[in-house]
Scaffold this motif. Structure first.
Motif, PDB file in Angstrom:
ATOM      1  N   PRO A  28       0.828  -1.209   0.000  1.00 15.73           N
ATOM      2  CA  PRO A  28       0.000   0.000   0.000  1.00 15.73           C
ATOM      3  C   PRO A  28       0.862   1.258   0.000  1.00 15.73           C
ATOM      4  O   PRO A  28       2.010   1.245   0.434  1.00 15.73           O
ATOM      5  N   PHE A  29       0.280   2.341  -0.418  1.00 17.24           N
ATOM      6  CA  PHE A  29       1.019   3.584  -0.638  1.00 17.24           C
ATOM      7  C   PHE A  29      -0.003   4.710  -0.590  1.00 17.24           C
ATOM      8  O   PHE A  29      -1.145   4.537  -0.997  1.00 17.24           O
ATOM      9  N   GLY A  30       0.391   5.854  -0.061  1.00 21.33           N
ATOM     10  CA  GLY A  30      -0.514   7.006  -0.035  1.00 21.33           C
ATOM     11  C   GLY A  30      -1.769   6.743   0.782  1.00 21.33           C
ATOM     12  O   GLY A  30      -2.863   6.805   0.264  1.00 21.33           O
ATOM     13  N   ARG A  31      -1.601   6.454   2.066  1.00 21.56           N
ATOM     14  CA  ARG A  31      -2.708   6.183   3.004  1.00 21.56           C
ATOM     15  C   ARG A  31      -3.626   5.075   2.509  1.00 21.56           C
ATOM     16  O   ARG A  31      -4.843   5.114   2.668  1.00 21.56           O
ATOM     17  N   GLY A  32      -3.051   4.093   1.842  1.00 21.65           N
ATOM     18  CA  GLY A  32      -3.828   2.906   1.490  1.00 21.65           C
ATOM     19  C   GLY A  32      -4.704   3.045   0.260  1.00 21.65           C
ATOM     20  O   GLY A  32      -5.327   2.094  -0.164  1.00 21.65           O
ATOM     21  N   LYS A  33      -4.750   4.230  -0.332  1.00 17.51           N
ATOM     22  CA  LYS A  33      -5.611   4.379  -1.505  1.00 17.51           C
ATOM     23  C   LYS A  33      -4.931   3.833  -2.762  1.00 17.51           C
ATOM     24  O   LYS A  33      -5.586   3.437  -3.716  1.00 17.51           O
ATOM     25  N   LEU A  34      -3.600   3.876  -2.728  1.00 18.06           N
ATOM     26  CA  LEU A  34      -2.844   3.418  -3.895  1.00 18.06           C
ATOM     27  C   LEU A  34      -2.041   2.179  -3.549  1.00 18.06           C
ATOM     28  O   LEU A  34      -1.810   1.873  -2.388  1.00 18.06           O
ATOM     29  N   GLN A  35      -1.631   1.473  -4.575  1.00 20.43           N
ATOM     30  CA  GLN A  35      -0.775   0.310  -4.393  1.00 20.43           C
ATOM     31  C   GLN A  35       0.473   0.492  -5.255  1.00 20.43           C
ATOM     32  O   GLN A  35       0.393   1.023  -6.365  1.00 20.43           O
ATOM     33  N   ILE A  36       1.602   0.054  -4.708  1.00 22.96           N
ATOM     34  CA  ILE A  36       2.793  -0.021  -5.558  1.00 22.96           C
ATOM     35  C   ILE A  36       3.024  -1.494  -5.857  1.00 22.96           C
ATOM     36  O   ILE A  36       3.127  -2.307  -4.942  1.00 22.96           O
ATOM     37  N   ILE A  37       3.060  -1.809  -7.138  1.00 25.62           N
ATOM     38  CA  ILE A  37       3.325  -3.194  -7.528  1.00 25.62           C
ATOM     39  C   ILE A  37       4.688  -3.242  -8.187  1.00 25.62           C
ATOM     40  O   ILE A  37       4.982  -2.432  -9.068  1.00 25.62           O
ATOM     41  N   LYS A  38       5.502  -4.166  -7.723  1.00 24.26           N
ATOM     42  CA  LYS A  38       6.812  -4.345  -8.358  1.00 24.26           C
ATOM     43  C   LYS A  38       6.859  -5.745  -8.942  1.00 24.26           C
ATOM     44  O   LYS A  38       6.560  -6.714  -8.253  1.00 24.26           O
ATOM     45  N   VAL A  39       7.209  -5.824 -10.222  1.00 27.96           N
ATOM     46  CA  VAL A  39       7.302  -7.132 -10.871  1.00 27.96           C
ATOM     47  C   VAL A  39       8.674  -7.274 -11.501  1.00 27.96           C
ATOM     48  O   VAL A  39       9.124  -6.396 -12.236  1.00 27.96           O
ATOM     49  N   LYS A  40       9.321  -8.385 -11.193  1.00 25.40           N
ATOM     50  CA  LYS A  40      10.610  -8.672 -11.816  1.00 25.40           C
ATOM     51  C   LYS A  40      10.357  -9.597 -12.994  1.00 25.40           C
ATOM     52  O   LYS A  40       9.733 -10.653 -12.834  1.00 25.40           O
ATOM     53  N   CYS A  41      10.762  -9.176 -14.190  1.00 24.70           N
ATOM     54  CA  CYS A  41      10.491  -9.958 -15.399  1.00 24.70           C
ATOM     55  C   CYS A  41      11.788 -10.271 -16.119  1.00 24.70           C
ATOM     56  O   CYS A  41      12.807  -9.626 -15.918  1.00 24.70           O
ATOM     57  N   GLU A  42      11.634 -11.251 -17.034  1.00 21.83           N
ATOM     58  CA  GLU A  42      12.812 -11.733 -17.740  1.00 21.83           C
ATOM     59  C   GLU A  42      12.745 -11.265 -19.189  1.00 21.83           C
ATOM     60  O   GLU A  42      12.130 -11.930 -20.030  1.00 21.83           O
ATOM     61  N   THR A  43      13.296 -10.145 -19.502  1.00 23.33           N
ATOM     62  CA  THR A  43      13.410  -9.728 -20.902  1.00 23.33           C
ATOM     63  C   THR A  43      14.351  -8.546 -21.008  1.00 23.33           C
ATOM     64  O   THR A  43      14.507  -7.776 -20.064  1.00 23.33           O
ATOM     65  N   GLY A  44      15.018  -8.441 -22.146  1.00 24.15           N
ATOM     66  CA  GLY A  44      15.874  -7.286 -22.377  1.00 24.15           C
ATOM     67  C   GLY A  44      15.474  -6.560 -23.651  1.00 24.15           C
ATOM     68  O   GLY A  44      16.131  -5.629 -24.067  1.00 24.15           O
ATOM     69  N   GLU A  45      14.379  -7.011 -24.262  1.00 23.14           N
ATOM     70  CA  GLU A  45      13.995  -6.441 -25.554  1.00 23.14           C
ATOM     71  C   GLU A  45      13.199  -5.152 -25.366  1.00 23.14           C
ATOM     72  O   GLU A  45      12.088  -5.168 -24.864  1.00 23.14           O
ATOM     73  N   ARG A  46      13.765  -4.068 -25.819  1.00 27.26           N
ATOM     74  CA  ARG A  46      13.126  -2.765 -25.618  1.00 27.26           C
ATOM     75  C   ARG A  46      11.749  -2.682 -26.257  1.00 27.26           C
ATOM     76  O   ARG A  46      10.824  -2.153 -25.649  1.00 27.26           O
ATOM     77  N   LYS A  84       9.635  -4.999 -26.850  1.00 24.25           N
ATOM     78  CA  LYS A  84       8.687  -5.779 -26.072  1.00 24.25           C
ATOM     79  C   LYS A  84       8.288  -5.024 -24.803  1.00 24.25           C
ATOM     80  O   LYS A  84       7.124  -5.014 -24.417  1.00 24.25           O
ATOM     81  N   ILE A  85       9.281  -4.394 -24.166  1.00 27.40           N
ATOM     82  CA  ILE A  85       9.002  -3.657 -22.941  1.00 27.40           C
ATOM     83  C   ILE A  85       8.059  -2.496 -23.238  1.00 27.40           C
ATOM     84  O   ILE A  85       7.070  -2.287 -22.540  1.00 27.40           O
ATOM     85  N   SER A  86       8.361  -1.758 -24.335  1.00 24.93           N
ATOM     86  CA  SER A  86       7.519  -0.606 -24.670  1.00 24.93           C
ATOM     87  C   SER A  86       6.081  -1.025 -24.916  1.00 24.93           C
ATOM     88  O   SER A  86       5.144  -0.378 -24.475  1.00 24.93           O
ATOM     89  N   LYS A  87       5.921  -2.140 -25.634  1.00 25.76           N
ATOM     90  CA  LYS A  87       4.568  -2.636 -25.901  1.00 25.76           C
ATOM     91  C   LYS A  87       3.873  -3.013 -24.597  1.00 25.76           C
ATOM     92  O   LYS A  87       2.684  -2.747 -24.424  1.00 25.76           O
ATOM     93  N   LEU A  88       4.639  -3.627 -23.690  1.00 25.86           N
ATOM     94  CA  LEU A  88       4.067  -4.019 -22.412  1.00 25.86           C
ATOM     95  C   LEU A  88       3.605  -2.791 -21.632  1.00 25.86           C
ATOM     96  O   LEU A  88       2.514  -2.786 -21.053  1.00 25.86           O
ATOM     97  N   ILE A  89       4.436  -1.741 -21.643  1.00 26.67           N
ATOM     98  CA  ILE A  89       4.097  -0.530 -20.899  1.00 26.67           C
ATOM     99  C   ILE A  89       2.773   0.053 -21.418  1.00 26.67           C
ATOM    100  O   ILE A  89       1.914   0.470 -20.644  1.00 26.67           O
TER     101      ILE A  89
END
Ligand code: MN
Length: 563
Positions: A521-539, A541-546
């Motif tokens: 949780p983040f910002g008094r519980g209204k927001l969430q921070i999600i961190k994901v570790k992924c396996e790729t180095g292809e820019r 692919k990353i841009s499309k994912l974003i």
């Protein structure tokens, strides 16, 4: 002269062609429901707009007659003469050449360029033909749309660009883009709106300041306007900037058209006096035109309210050439005669400017050697693609740097999985061998063989990579494969049920492996921070994912880094 004016001459060849074509296509409709004749009419209109001669415009009107109606090429020859018949025949031949992404693409480009060297007008008619077909593409069935859009993006748009026809090239790409990248297109349209409106509002404040300064210096610009960047080129640029539109400074650029070359440089000085230029961003394409003939001055300045703005400054003639390229040259030479054109004026870029036109004309001779032709083709059109062949002659289209293993997976998954060796042009080669265009590649396979994770070190196509990973996992191998790279994606979003699940599903659908994920949780519980570790180095692919992640409900901010 416009098509309308050409038709007014009732004894002229254009009026004659107009009547013949109209009659020949009578009663036939296009898939859009429009009368068929509307198509050759639009093509002829564009050719006239480019300033081509009456024979070319007449051939534009007749270009589909020989192929689609009872009216034959012999009849055209009899009624209109050798030249027009030759042009129509050339266009008909070109329209039979089709690019399917994999097959015979080299041959198709070869034919196209050879015929251009014979008579440039054939290419120009074909380009106008394709332009109108792209505008009406929505009427076609989906698979055909995709094929034609791909062909346009891969062959016709680069060709138009090479001919200096920047406007046409950009329009062709923009017309093809939504068919080839539907979600990206939707995203750009949605996110562009706000930025574009803001930008236009801002530039409207800048414009009077420029006008006033020019007026003080006694320069009367023929035109000052702003031009929005094209979707397709914006997308290419966004891929480089992590899809962050606020980093694209030329989203809307200023364009100033003045009378003379001297005034171009004077205007540049005036702009720099108003606002400081950014170092390294002043481009003098007048003294040094681009290889396709483009001339203009570009500068990027720190403008009003410390905002970054790009200016493009050129003469009307440069502007016309930038838009219509070789067609503008062609029209000019037709009307004035080549000799006069060459002696026209001793302006800065003259010798260079005529050089590339002449070069285009002599392409046929340049390409008498097939190897050389292949090289030129690669440089000009497919800089980063190679075309290798199976022993049966099937062409396999691969990115530059591809290996026999990439080739094998491109043909069939089983062939990739069971690959144990490769012969290139009859000789055994190691599996990490870098293929070249025209290589004949024979893959040696062995039943029940499994791919080696070590291949991940040298294969470059995503198809090969993903299959090797899947196959390695399925046999429960050690998976001590040399893992390429990891990224960490950080997402700030409004907290809701199913948020993490949606994020994970989106990443999986992009065929990116997830190593770990966390959410706090983040910002008094209204927001969430999600961190994901992924396996790729292809820019890419990353841009499309974003892009896809940004579309999820409640997502506020996304950041990623290599780890
Ligand atoms: Mn046509």
């Amino acid at each position: 002269m416009s098509l309308g004016e050409m038709i007014k001459d009732k004894n002229g060849v254009v009026f004659h062609a107009y009547q013949v074509a109209k009659r020949a296509h009578e009663g036939v409709r296009r898939l859009s429901g429009a009368p068929y004749f509307s198509h050759p009419l639009a093509v002829a209109e564009e050719l006239a707009e480019w300033g081509l001669d009456e024979n070319a415009v007449a051939a534009g009107l007749l270009h589909d007659v020989a192929e689609d109606t009872d009216y034959t090429l012999d009849q055209i020859k009899k009624e209109f003469g050798e030249e027009i018949a030759f042009l129509v025949d050339g266009v008909t031949k070109l329209s039979r050449v089709k690019y399917h992404g994999q097959e015979r693409q080299v041959e198709s480009i070869r034919k196209m360029i050879l015929s251009m060297a014979e008579d440039l007008r054939v290419i120009l008619i074909r380009l106008a033909d394709r332009h109108h077909n792209m505008k009406t593409l929505s009427a076609l069935p989906a698979p055909k749309q995709k094929r034609i859009a791909e062909e346009t993006m891969e062959i016709y748009a680069p060709l138009a660009y090479r001919l200096g026809m920047q406007r046409l090239s950009g329009e062709l790409e923009d017309l093809a883009f939504p068919y080839l990248y539907p979600p990206e297109y939707k995203w750009i349209i949605n996110s562009l709106k706000y930025h574009y409106d803001e930008r236009v509002k801002y530039l409207s404040r800048v414009k009077p300041l420029v006008e006033e300064a020019l007026d003080e210096a006694g320069i009367k610009p023929l035109l000052i306007d702003f031009r929005a960047k094209r979707y397709s080129s914006l997308y290419k640029k966004l891929l480089k900037y992590d899809m962050d539109i606020s980093k694209i400074y030329d989203l809307v650029a200023f364009r100033i058209i003045v009378d003379t070359v001297e005034e171009c440089y004077a205007t540049l000085g005036i702009v720099h006096k108003l606002w400081p230029p950014l170092p390294g961003r002043i481009k003098d394409y007048i003294a040094m035109p681009k290889p396709n003939g483009y001339r203009s001055l570009h500068t990027t300045v720190l403008c009003l309210d410390q905002q970054i703005v790009e200016f493009q400054i050129r003469t009307e003639e440069m502007h016309r050439e930038a838009e219509n390229g070789i067609a503008a040259h062609w029209a000019y030479e037709q009307s004035k005669g080549t000799k006069k054109y060459l002696n026209r004026e001793a302006s800065v870029a003259d010798p260079k400017e005529t050089e590339w036109v002449e070069k285009l004309r002599s392409w046929q001779q340049d390409f008498s050697d097939p190897q050389e032709f292949m090289n030129a083709l690669k440089i000009d059109f497919f800089r980063d693609r190679i075309f290798a062949m199976t022993p049966a002659g099937e062409v396999v289209d691969l990115p530059d740097g591809a290996t026999p293993v990439d080739f094998a997976y491109q043909i069939h998954t089983d062939i990739g999985d069971q690959c144990v060796g490769a012969r290139v042009n009859g000789k055994m080669v190691p599996l990490d061998y870098k293929l070249r265009s025209q290589d004949i590649v024979e893959i040696i396979t062995q039943k029940n063989k499994k791919p080696s994770p070590a291949w991940l070190e040298f294969v470059i196509t995503s198809k090969a990579k993903s299959h090797i990973r899947v196959a390695s996992k399925s046999k429960g191998s050690l998976l001590n494969a040399p893992v390429q790279r990891f990224i960490e994606v950080k997402i700030i979003a409004e907290d809701r049920i199913g948020l993490l699940k949606d994020v994970v599903a989106t990443i999986s659908r992009s065929h990116i492996n997830i190593n770990s994920s966390s959410s706090s949780p983040f910002g008094r519980g209204k927001l969430q921070i999600i961190k994901v570790k992924c396996e790729t180095g292809e820019r890419a692919k990353i841009s499309k994912l974003i892009i896809k992640l940004k579309e999820l409900g409640g997502v506020k901010e996304i950041d990623w880094r290599l780890i």
